[in-house]
Scaffold this motif. Structure first.
Motif, PDB file in Angstrom:
ATOM      1  N   UNK A 104      -7.950   7.132   3.086  1.00 16.95           N
ATOM      2  CA  UNK A 104      -6.716   6.347   3.108  1.00 16.95           C
ATOM      3  C   UNK A 104      -6.909   5.020   2.386  1.00 16.95           C
ATOM      4  N   UNK A 105      -8.068   4.408   2.559  1.00 14.71           N
ATOM      5  CA  UNK A 105      -8.372   3.148   1.875  1.00 14.71           C
ATOM      6  C   UNK A 105      -8.412   3.346   0.361  1.00 14.71           C
ATOM      7  N   UNK A 106      -9.015   4.443  -0.071  1.00 21.06           N
ATOM      8  CA  UNK A 106      -9.088   4.731  -1.503  1.00 21.06           C
ATOM      9  C   UNK A 106      -7.711   4.974  -2.099  1.00 21.06           C
ATOM     10  N   UNK A 107      -6.803   5.539  -1.292  1.00 27.89           N
ATOM     11  CA  UNK A 107      -5.454   5.835  -1.776  1.00 27.89           C
ATOM     12  C   UNK A 107      -4.617   4.575  -1.922  1.00 27.89           C
ATOM     13  N   UNK A 108      -4.911   3.534  -1.123  1.00 28.61           N
ATOM     14  CA  UNK A 108      -4.111   2.310  -1.176  1.00 28.61           C
ATOM     15  C   UNK A 108      -4.985   1.093  -0.872  1.00 28.61           C
ATOM     16  N   UNK A 109      -5.910   0.754  -1.767  1.00 26.34           N
ATOM     17  CA  UNK A 109      -6.789  -0.394  -1.500  1.00 26.34           C
ATOM     18  C   UNK A 109      -6.048  -1.728  -1.524  1.00 26.34           C
ATOM     19  N   UNK A 110      -4.935  -1.793  -2.244  1.00 19.07           N
ATOM     20  CA  UNK A 110      -4.203  -3.048  -2.357  1.00 19.07           C
ATOM     21  C   UNK A 110      -3.704  -3.573  -1.028  1.00 19.07           C
ATOM     22  N   UNK A 111      -3.190  -2.693  -0.192  1.00 19.26           N
ATOM     23  CA  UNK A 111      -2.671  -3.132   1.102  1.00 19.26           C
ATOM     24  C   UNK A 111      -3.784  -3.722   1.955  1.00 19.26           C
ATOM     25  N   UNK A 112      -4.925  -3.059   2.016  1.00 16.81           N
ATOM     26  CA  UNK A 112      -6.031  -3.590   2.815  1.00 16.81           C
ATOM     27  C   UNK A 112      -6.541  -4.904   2.237  1.00 16.81           C
ATOM     28  N   UNK A 113      -6.622  -5.006   0.919  1.00 14.89           N
ATOM     29  CA  UNK A 113      -7.058  -6.252   0.295  1.00 14.89           C
ATOM     30  C   UNK A 113      -6.116  -7.392   0.667  1.00 14.89           C
ATOM     31  N   UNK A 114      -4.813  -7.093   0.653  1.00 12.55           N
ATOM     32  CA  UNK A 114      -3.820  -8.105   1.003  1.00 12.55           C
ATOM     33  C   UNK A 114      -3.936  -8.517   2.464  1.00 12.55           C
TER      34      UNK A 114
END
Length: 205
Positions: A104-114
Protein backbone atom coordinates in the motif's frame (compact mmCIF):
# COMPACT_ATOMS: atom_id res chain seq x y z
CA UNK A 1 -27.30 13.70 -1.60
CA UNK A 2 -28.09 16.79 -3.67
CA UNK A 3 -25.98 17.87 -6.61
CA UNK A 4 -24.90 20.84 -4.51
CA UNK A 5 -23.79 18.46 -1.75
CA UNK A 6 -21.89 16.35 -4.26
CA UNK A 7 -20.20 19.48 -5.61
CA UNK A 8 -19.22 20.59 -2.10
CA UNK A 9 -17.90 17.13 -1.30
CA UNK A 10 -15.94 17.00 -4.56
CA UNK A 11 -14.51 20.45 -3.89
CA UNK A 12 -13.42 19.48 -0.38
CA UNK A 13 -11.79 16.31 -1.70
CA UNK A 14 -9.99 18.28 -4.42
CA UNK A 15 -8.64 20.74 -1.85
CA UNK A 16 -7.51 17.96 0.50
CA UNK A 17 -5.82 16.07 -2.35
CA UNK A 18 -4.11 19.27 -3.53
CA UNK A 19 -2.89 19.95 0.00
CA UNK A 20 -1.50 16.43 0.36
CA UNK A 21 0.26 16.76 -2.98
CA UNK A 22 1.91 20.06 -2.10
CA UNK A 23 2.98 18.87 1.35
CA UNK A 24 4.36 15.62 -0.11
CA UNK A 25 6.47 17.46 -2.69
CA UNK A 26 7.48 20.66 -0.90
CA UNK A 27 6.56 20.45 2.79
CA UNK A 28 3.86 21.94 4.97
CA UNK A 29 5.30 25.45 4.84
CA UNK A 30 4.79 25.47 1.07
CA UNK A 31 1.09 24.66 1.43
CA UNK A 32 -0.16 28.24 1.45
CA UNK A 33 -3.85 28.90 0.92
CA UNK A 34 -3.08 30.67 -2.36
CA UNK A 35 -1.12 27.72 -3.72
CA UNK A 36 -3.65 25.17 -2.47
CA UNK A 37 -6.55 27.07 -4.01
CA UNK A 38 -4.74 27.33 -7.34
CA UNK A 39 -3.83 23.62 -7.36
CA UNK A 40 -7.39 22.60 -6.48
CA UNK A 41 -8.97 24.98 -8.97
CA UNK A 42 -11.03 26.85 -6.38
CA UNK A 43 -11.09 30.41 -5.12
CA UNK A 44 -9.45 31.26 -1.80
CA UNK A 45 -12.80 32.47 -0.49
CA UNK A 46 -14.31 29.07 -1.28
CA UNK A 47 -11.44 27.37 0.53
CA UNK A 48 -12.06 29.40 3.69
CA UNK A 49 -15.80 28.80 3.39
CA UNK A 50 -15.26 25.04 3.33
CA UNK A 51 -12.58 24.77 6.03
CA UNK A 52 -12.74 28.00 8.03
CA UNK A 53 -8.96 28.49 8.13
CA UNK A 54 -5.68 26.93 7.05
CA UNK A 55 -5.54 25.10 10.38
CA UNK A 56 -9.04 23.79 9.74
CA UNK A 57 -7.86 22.51 6.38
CA UNK A 58 -4.85 20.80 7.93
CA UNK A 59 -7.15 19.13 10.46
CA UNK A 60 -9.29 17.87 7.57
CA UNK A 61 -6.14 16.51 5.90
CA UNK A 62 -5.30 14.58 9.08
CA UNK A 63 -8.81 13.10 9.19
CA UNK A 64 -8.50 12.14 5.52
CA UNK A 65 -5.20 10.45 6.29
CA UNK A 66 -6.80 8.44 9.09
CA UNK A 67 -9.64 7.45 6.75
CA UNK A 68 -7.07 6.28 4.20
CA UNK A 69 -5.37 4.19 6.89
CA UNK A 70 -8.74 2.69 7.84
CA UNK A 71 -9.29 1.69 4.21
CA UNK A 72 -5.87 0.04 4.18
CA UNK A 73 -6.77 -1.66 7.45
CA UNK A 74 -9.95 -3.10 5.95
CA UNK A 75 -7.97 -4.40 2.97
CA UNK A 76 -5.45 -5.98 5.34
CA UNK A 77 -8.18 -7.68 7.37
CA UNK A 78 -9.60 -9.13 4.15
CA UNK A 79 -6.15 -10.38 3.22
CA UNK A 80 -5.70 -12.03 6.60
CA UNK A 81 -9.14 -13.61 6.57
CA UNK A 82 -8.45 -15.01 3.10
CA UNK A 83 -5.29 -16.64 4.48
CA UNK A 84 -7.02 -17.95 7.60
CA UNK A 85 -8.33 -21.37 6.42
CA UNK A 86 -4.88 -22.95 6.67
CA UNK A 87 -2.85 -23.18 9.91
CA UNK A 88 -1.27 -19.80 10.72
CA UNK A 89 1.01 -18.48 13.41
CA UNK A 90 1.23 -14.91 14.67
CA UNK A 91 4.47 -14.72 12.69
CA UNK A 92 2.56 -15.56 9.50
CA UNK A 93 -0.01 -12.87 10.28
CA UNK A 94 2.69 -10.27 10.94
CA UNK A 95 4.47 -11.12 7.69
CA UNK A 96 1.25 -10.88 5.70
CA UNK A 97 0.31 -7.64 7.43
CA UNK A 98 3.63 -5.87 6.92
CA UNK A 99 3.94 -6.99 3.30
CA UNK A 100 0.42 -5.71 2.63
CA UNK A 101 1.36 -2.45 4.35
CA UNK A 102 4.47 -2.06 2.20
CA UNK A 103 2.47 -2.74 -0.95
CA UNK A 104 0.00 0.00 0.00
CA UNK A 105 2.88 2.36 0.77
CA UNK A 106 4.48 1.64 -2.59
CA UNK A 107 1.17 2.35 -4.34
CA UNK A 108 0.80 5.79 -2.71
CA UNK A 109 4.03 7.02 -1.07
CA UNK A 110 2.97 10.66 -1.41
CA UNK A 111 0.20 10.43 1.15
CA UNK A 112 2.47 8.88 3.78
CA UNK A 113 5.21 11.42 3.04
CA UNK A 114 2.69 14.22 3.51
CA UNK A 115 1.34 12.79 6.77
CA UNK A 116 4.85 12.37 8.20
CA UNK A 117 5.64 15.97 7.28
CA UNK A 118 2.36 17.20 8.74
CA UNK A 119 2.86 15.32 12.03
CA UNK A 120 6.35 16.78 12.49
CA UNK A 121 5.16 20.28 11.56
CA UNK A 122 2.20 20.08 13.94
CA UNK A 123 4.40 18.98 16.85
CA UNK A 124 6.41 22.18 16.68
CA UNK A 125 3.57 24.58 15.84
CA UNK A 126 1.49 26.11 18.62
CA UNK A 127 -2.23 25.78 18.09
CA UNK A 128 -2.14 22.68 15.90
CA UNK A 129 0.08 20.39 17.96
CA UNK A 130 -3.07 18.38 18.75
CA UNK A 131 -3.15 17.23 15.11
CA UNK A 132 -0.07 15.06 15.61
CA UNK A 133 -1.66 13.45 18.66
CA UNK A 134 -4.91 12.94 16.77
CA UNK A 135 -3.08 11.25 13.91
CA UNK A 136 -1.21 8.87 16.19
CA UNK A 137 -4.24 8.14 18.35
CA UNK A 138 -5.88 6.95 15.12
CA UNK A 139 -2.85 4.81 14.30
CA UNK A 140 -2.79 3.25 17.78
CA UNK A 141 -6.49 2.44 17.60
CA UNK A 142 -6.09 0.71 14.24
CA UNK A 143 -3.06 -1.25 15.46
CA UNK A 144 -4.95 -2.43 18.55
CA UNK A 145 -7.87 -3.58 16.43
CA UNK A 146 -5.53 -5.43 14.09
CA UNK A 147 -3.78 -7.18 16.97
CA UNK A 148 -7.12 -8.30 18.36
CA UNK A 149 -8.24 -9.65 14.97
CA UNK A 150 -4.88 -11.38 14.45
CA UNK A 151 -5.17 -13.17 17.80
CA UNK A 152 -8.72 -14.29 16.96
CA UNK A 153 -7.66 -15.61 13.53
CA UNK A 154 -4.78 -17.63 14.94
CA UNK A 155 -6.58 -18.65 18.12
CA UNK A 156 -4.11 -17.26 20.67
CA UNK A 157 -4.05 -14.54 23.27
CA UNK A 158 -1.52 -11.79 23.96
CA UNK A 159 0.39 -11.42 27.22
CA UNK A 160 -0.41 -7.68 27.13
CA UNK A 161 -3.56 -5.81 26.19
CA UNK A 162 -3.78 -4.92 22.51
CA UNK A 163 -3.75 -1.23 23.44
CA UNK A 164 -0.41 -1.74 25.20
CA UNK A 165 1.11 -3.58 22.22
CA UNK A 166 -0.20 -1.11 19.64
CA UNK A 167 2.67 1.42 20.02
CA UNK A 168 5.16 -1.36 19.28
CA UNK A 169 3.38 -2.06 15.98
CA UNK A 170 3.40 1.65 15.12
CA UNK A 171 7.13 1.91 15.85
CA UNK A 172 7.70 -0.88 13.31
CA UNK A 173 5.42 0.63 10.65
CA UNK A 174 6.86 4.13 11.20
CA UNK A 175 10.36 2.76 10.76
CA UNK A 176 9.36 0.88 7.63
CA UNK A 177 7.67 3.99 6.26
CA UNK A 178 10.69 6.25 6.71
CA UNK A 179 13.13 3.61 5.47
CA UNK A 180 10.98 2.91 2.39
CA UNK A 181 10.55 6.59 1.55
CA UNK A 182 14.33 7.07 1.80
CA UNK A 183 15.17 3.99 -0.26
CA UNK A 184 12.23 2.17 -1.89
CA UNK A 185 14.51 -0.31 -3.67
CA UNK A 186 15.81 -1.81 -0.44
CA UNK A 187 14.80 -5.33 0.63
CA UNK A 188 12.91 -5.16 3.94
CA UNK A 189 12.49 -8.90 4.53
CA UNK A 190 14.88 -8.87 7.51
CA UNK A 191 12.77 -6.15 9.16
CA UNK A 192 9.59 -8.10 8.55
CA UNK A 193 11.11 -11.30 9.95
CA UNK A 194 12.43 -9.43 12.98
CA UNK A 195 9.01 -7.89 13.67
CA UNK A 196 7.36 -11.31 13.35
CA UNK A 197 9.81 -12.83 15.85
CA UNK A 198 9.39 -9.93 18.25
CA UNK A 199 5.59 -10.06 18.33
CA UNK A 200 5.69 -13.84 18.69
CA UNK A 201 7.31 -13.32 22.11
CA UNK A 202 4.11 -11.60 23.32
CA UNK A 203 1.93 -14.64 22.61
CA UNK A 204 0.79 -16.39 25.81
CA UNK A 205 1.88 -20.00 26.19
Amino acid sequence: MTSEGQTTGSRRRAVIDATLGIIASDGVEAATTRRIAAAAGVGQSGLFYSFGSRDGLLAAVVEAGIEAEISSFEALVSELEASAPGPMSIGDVVRTGLRTYLAALAADPGTERALVSLALYAQRTDGIDHLARRLYDGYYELAARLLSIAADIVGVRWTLRCEELAPLVIVVTDGLTLAYLANPDRDFDVVIEGAAAMLQTYVAN
